[in-house]
Design an enzyme around this catalytic site. Structure first.
Site, PDB file in Angstrom:
ATOM      1  N   HIS A  10       1.446  -1.140   0.542  1.00 56.82           N
ATOM      2  CA  HIS A  10      -0.174   0.132  -0.064  1.00 56.82           C
ATOM      3  C   HIS A  10       0.967   1.446   0.134  1.00 56.82           C
ATOM      4  CE1 HIS A  10      -2.721   2.851   2.424  1.00 56.82           C
ATOM      5  NE2 HIS A  10      -3.995   1.921   0.787  1.00 56.82           N
ATOM      6  N   GLU A  37       0.163  -0.402  -4.715  1.00 54.99           N
ATOM      7  CA  GLU A  37      -0.319   1.133  -4.803  1.00 54.99           C
ATOM      8  C   GLU A  37      -0.313   2.408  -4.468  1.00 54.99           C
ATOM      9  OE1 GLU A  37      -4.527   2.534  -3.531  1.00 54.99           O
ATOM     10  OE2 GLU A  37      -2.425   2.448  -2.310  1.00 54.99           O
ATOM     11  N   ASP A  39      -0.899   6.228  -5.442  1.00 55.10           N
ATOM     12  CA  ASP A  39      -2.479   7.671  -5.073  1.00 55.10           C
ATOM     13  C   ASP A  39      -1.791   8.652  -6.088  1.00 55.10           C
ATOM     14  OD1 ASP A  39      -3.918   6.634  -2.982  1.00 55.10           O
ATOM     15  OD2 ASP A  39      -2.343   6.760  -1.990  1.00 55.10           O
ATOM     16  N   HIS A  52      -1.373  11.463  -2.048  1.00 53.98           N
ATOM     17  CA  HIS A  52      -2.642  11.005  -1.346  1.00 53.98           C
ATOM     18  C   HIS A  52      -3.374  12.143  -0.696  1.00 53.98           C
ATOM     19  CE1 HIS A  52      -5.818   9.524   2.117  1.00 53.98           C
ATOM     20  NE2 HIS A  52      -5.492   8.154   1.458  1.00 53.98           N
ATOM     21  N   GLU A 112      -4.152   3.854  -8.126  1.00 55.06           N
ATOM     22  CA  GLU A 112      -5.426   4.319  -7.277  1.00 55.06           C
ATOM     23  C   GLU A 112      -5.694   6.479  -8.478  1.00 55.06           C
ATOM     24  OE1 GLU A 112      -6.314   4.001  -3.191  1.00 55.06           O
ATOM     25  OE2 GLU A 112      -7.875   6.491  -3.978  1.00 55.06           O
TER      26      GLU A 112
HETATM   27  O1  G3P Z   1      -6.442   1.906  -3.035  1.00 51.13           O
HETATM   28  C1  G3P Z   1      -7.157   1.609  -1.684  1.00 51.13           C
HETATM   29  C2  G3P Z   1      -6.842   2.193  -0.634  1.00 51.13           C
HETATM   30  O2  G3P Z   1      -5.204   3.603  -1.141  1.00 51.13           O
HETATM   31  C3  G3P Z   1      -7.759   3.329  -0.999  1.00 51.13           C
HETATM   32  O3  G3P Z   1      -7.602   4.138   0.459  1.00 51.13           O
HETATM   33  O4  G3P Z   1      -7.197   6.474   0.937  1.00 51.13           O
HETATM   34  O5  G3P Z   1      -5.273   5.002   1.351  1.00 51.13           O
HETATM   35  O6  G3P Z   1      -6.061   5.366  -1.028  1.00 51.13           O
HETATM   36  P1  G3P Z   1      -6.317   5.515   1.132  1.00 51.13           P
HETATM   37 MG    MG Z   2      -4.677   4.571  -1.688  1.00 55.10          MG
END
Ligand code: G3P
Ligand code: MG
Length: 258
Positions: A10, A37, A39, A52, A112
């Site tokens: 993540h 993953e 952002d 993020h 994302e």
């Molecule tokens: O994509 C999964 C997760 O990353 C979604 O929440 O706030 O961590 O971007 P967040």
């Molecule tokens: Mg995310």
């Protein structure tokens, strides 16, 4: 069938490195993760960067909106010190930099799309266009092989909480697959996935029930969860039929956790 790695780091390196930076991507790799993953949002001048939060303050010092600052100014900002002095000088990175790093190191990406408010369509479009350009060879092979039908593990997977961003990505790059992100699963989830021609539902494991997991799988969609940080919980939801999940604890949950 889920063609991607089951466990995804993540924000690049979970809690072990400054999120959404190249240091995070390196950290994930050092821990055996070939799946990340992260952002992506747009700078003021329309350059996709990894971030993020829509505002400065938590991971990058400052005040105001990230989307009010141009890419050349963002590129010199420190995105590492907040986590520890050993990360001082780690910069905000661009989406293109991360694409290059991941391709060089055979890292699969869950991209994302995290648009700043008001920039949903533009962000989805730009991220999709760049991805399509960078993955031109893989996309051509994919379309030639099976007409573009999912799955293809060589391609990244877009996801977003923003329906509009995913719709724009769909229009710009229809053959790059999409997953619809939702914190809780609403009654109309299947309709939303159909409208986006999405391949997967991405949801918060905290609110997922075994029955919901079963329904998503029975409908033929991939099911991806965020953010699972213990092996016991991972085993539980995988037992419900969840295909994959991202984790902050890349030190606790091995990349090849079965
Ligand atoms: O994509 C999964 C997760 O990353 C979604 O929440 O706030 O961590 O971007 P967040
Ligand atoms: Mg995310």
């Amino acid at each position: 069938m889920w063609p991607y790695p089951k466990i995804v780091a993540h924000r690049g390196g979970g809690t072990l490195a400054p999120e959404n930076t190249l240091a995070a991507m390196r950290c994930g790799l050092e821990h055996g993760f070939h799946a990340v993953e992260f952002d992506v949002m747009l700078s003021r001048d329309g350059v996709p960067i990894l971030m993020h939060d829509p505002v400065f303050g938590r991971t990058v010092r400052g005040v105001g909106k990230v989307s009010d600052v141009n890419a050349d100014q963002l590129a010199v900002m420190d995105a590492g010190s907040w986590l520890g002095p050993q990360f001082a000088g780690e910069r905000i990175c661009t989406y293109r930099q991360v694409l290059a790093f991941c391709r060089q190191n055979s890292i699969w990406m869950n991209v994302e799309i995290k648009p700043a408010e008001g920039f949903e369509i533009e962000t989805g479009r730009v991220v999709a266009q760049i991805t399509e350009e960078v993955f031109e060879v893989e996309l051509a092979a994919h379309v030639a092989a099976n007409g573009g039908a999912w799955p293809d593990p060589a391609l990244p997977l877009f996801s977003s909480f923003s329906f509009d961003a995913l719709r724009a990505a769909q229009v710009a790059a229809p053959d790059i697959p999409r997953g619809f992100l939702t914190d809780t699963i609403a009654d109309d989830w299947q309709q939303r996935l159909q409208e986006l021609d999405a391949v997967a539902l991405h949801t918060n494991h905290k609110y997922l029930s075994p029955m919901q997991a079963q329904a998503v799988k029975q409908a033929g969609y991939g099911l991806f969860c965020y953010t699972v940080n213990t092996s016991a919980r991972a085993a539980e939801i995988l037992g419900w039929g969840v295909d994959g999940f991202c984790t902050d604890r890349i030190d606790l949950i091995a990349a090849d956790f079965a």
